[in-house]
Design an enzyme around this catalytic site. Structure first.
Site, PDB file in Angstrom:
ATOM      1  N   GLU A 171       0.843  -1.192   0.000  1.00  0.00           N
ATOM      2  CA  GLU A 171       0.000   0.000   0.000  1.00  0.00           C
ATOM      3  C   GLU A 171       0.880   1.244   0.000  1.00  0.00           C
ATOM      4  O   GLU A 171       1.909   1.296   0.652  1.00  0.00           O
ATOM      5  CB  GLU A 171      -0.897   0.004   1.243  1.00  0.00           C
ATOM      6  CG  GLU A 171      -1.825   1.204   1.318  1.00  0.00           C
ATOM      7  CD  GLU A 171      -2.701   1.212   2.558  1.00  0.00           C
ATOM      8  OE1 GLU A 171      -3.773   1.823   2.500  1.00  0.00           O
ATOM      9  OE2 GLU A 171      -2.312   0.602   3.581  1.00  0.00           O
TER      10      GLU A 171
ATOM     11  N   CYS B  68      -5.681  -2.888   2.606  1.00  0.00           N
ATOM     12  CA  CYS B  68      -5.457  -2.671   4.037  1.00  0.00           C
ATOM     13  C   CYS B  68      -6.724  -2.825   4.883  1.00  0.00           C
ATOM     14  O   CYS B  68      -7.156  -3.924   5.157  1.00  0.00           O
ATOM     15  CB  CYS B  68      -4.790  -1.314   4.247  1.00  0.00           C
ATOM     16  SG  CYS B  68      -3.967  -1.154   5.861  1.00  0.00           S
TER      17      CYS B  68
ATOM     18  N   LYS C  29      -9.852   1.903  -2.512  1.00  0.00           N
ATOM     19  CA  LYS C  29     -10.104   1.422  -1.146  1.00  0.00           C
ATOM     20  C   LYS C  29     -11.536   1.742  -0.733  1.00  0.00           C
ATOM     21  O   LYS C  29     -11.958   2.906  -0.737  1.00  0.00           O
ATOM     22  CB  LYS C  29      -9.099   2.077  -0.204  1.00  0.00           C
ATOM     23  CG  LYS C  29      -9.051   1.511   1.203  1.00  0.00           C
ATOM     24  CD  LYS C  29      -7.898   2.166   1.960  1.00  0.00           C
ATOM     25  CE  LYS C  29      -7.600   1.522   3.289  1.00  0.00           C
ATOM     26  NZ  LYS C  29      -6.407   2.140   3.917  1.00  0.00           N
TER      27      LYS C  29
END
Length: 276
Positions: A43, A153, A112
């Protein structure tokens, strides 16, 4: 193909974007030379991680960073999961992962979905929503080996996303991520093993290496977990590349031995994708 090689690149991110791009490409090539067919970056691989950095380092897609990734994927003939970068689009910023095929084509762009907004008193407070907007779509791409689902994440904390990817036929889930020194030791491996075990899939997480001098210190420990919930490859905190063979026959055996996919009570419950 029953087996393929997956490599995760864990490298030390610097404040200089060009250095990060050069370092990432070098390590990708090294992984490919050692037989990797799919390679994943961490990331925020092209910039320091932090809300104050996102606007400064943000790019369009396609742009400088993704063009470099496209080129190296084509040069190496691999599938490349390009970690994530701060993306600018129509005045909004996103935390975005671009995935490229062996011919350099952009296959999917994952923004995301779940923003990292937490407040653990006395330990860490972080609010991605101060500068970023959330994505609103799922990201699956096809390979000759299997379908792959992508999250970033904090997305891994949401079991529903992994369940939906599993329903779509994914046998490998990849989450570029950067857990910290509070949540990393507590939850990083636990979440990966849970997602792998719940869905009987392989799960991989690619983290930046740890930089104790950074404003946000990453936990590191990039990991690959089997559908049995077993850690089959794991880094420490340092810069490295880890690899493992993804064995789809083994995955099928596990699903046959413990047939939870056939045993689910769809008459009682379900996790469904909502259409826009």
């Amino acid at each position: 193909m029953a087996k393929f090689r997956l490599s995760l690149v864990q490298f030390l991110v610097s404040p200089v974007k060009s250095e990060n791009l050069n370092r990432a490409c070098k390590l990708i090539k090294e992984a490919a030379q050692k037989g990797a067919q799919i390679v994943a970056l961490p990331e925020c691989f092209n910039s320091p991680y932090g809300t104050k950095y996102f606007p400064e380092y943000a790019e369009k897609i396609p742009g400088e960073s993704t063009e470099r990734l496209s080129q190296v994927a084509k040069e190496c003939g691999i599938y490349l999961i390009g970690g994530s970068i701060p993306e600018e689009d129509s005045g909004k910023l996103y935390n975005t992962c671009a995935v490229f095929g062996p011919d350099g084509t952009l296959l999917v762009k994952h923004r995301k979905i779940h923003l990292f907004d937490i407040d653990v008193p006395g330990k860490i407070r972080f609010q991605e929503s101060e500068t970023l907007s959330p994505g609103d779509s799922f990201s699956v791409f096809e390979t000759p080996y299997c379908k792959v689902g992508v999250g970033i994440c904090y997305d891994i904390r949401f079991a529903e996303l992994a369940q939906l990817y599993s329903k779509k036929g994914c046998q490998l889930l990849v989450y570029p991520g950067a857990f910290n020194m509070t949540t990393g030791p507590a939850h990083w491996e636990l979440l990966q093993r849970a997602r792998a075990l719940d869905n009987q899939v392989y799960v991989a997480t690619a983290s930046p290496a740890r930089d104790e001098k950074a404003s946000y210190v990453a936990w590191g420990h990039s990991t690959i977990v089997s559908p049995w919930g077993e850690v089959i490859a794991k880094a420490g905190s340092e810069e490295t590349v880890i690899s493992a063979d993804i064995d789809l026959e083994y995955l099928a055996e596990i699903r046959e031995q413990i047939p939870i996919r056939r045993q689910r009570r769809h008459d009682l419950y379900s996790v469904e994708e909502k259409k826009n």
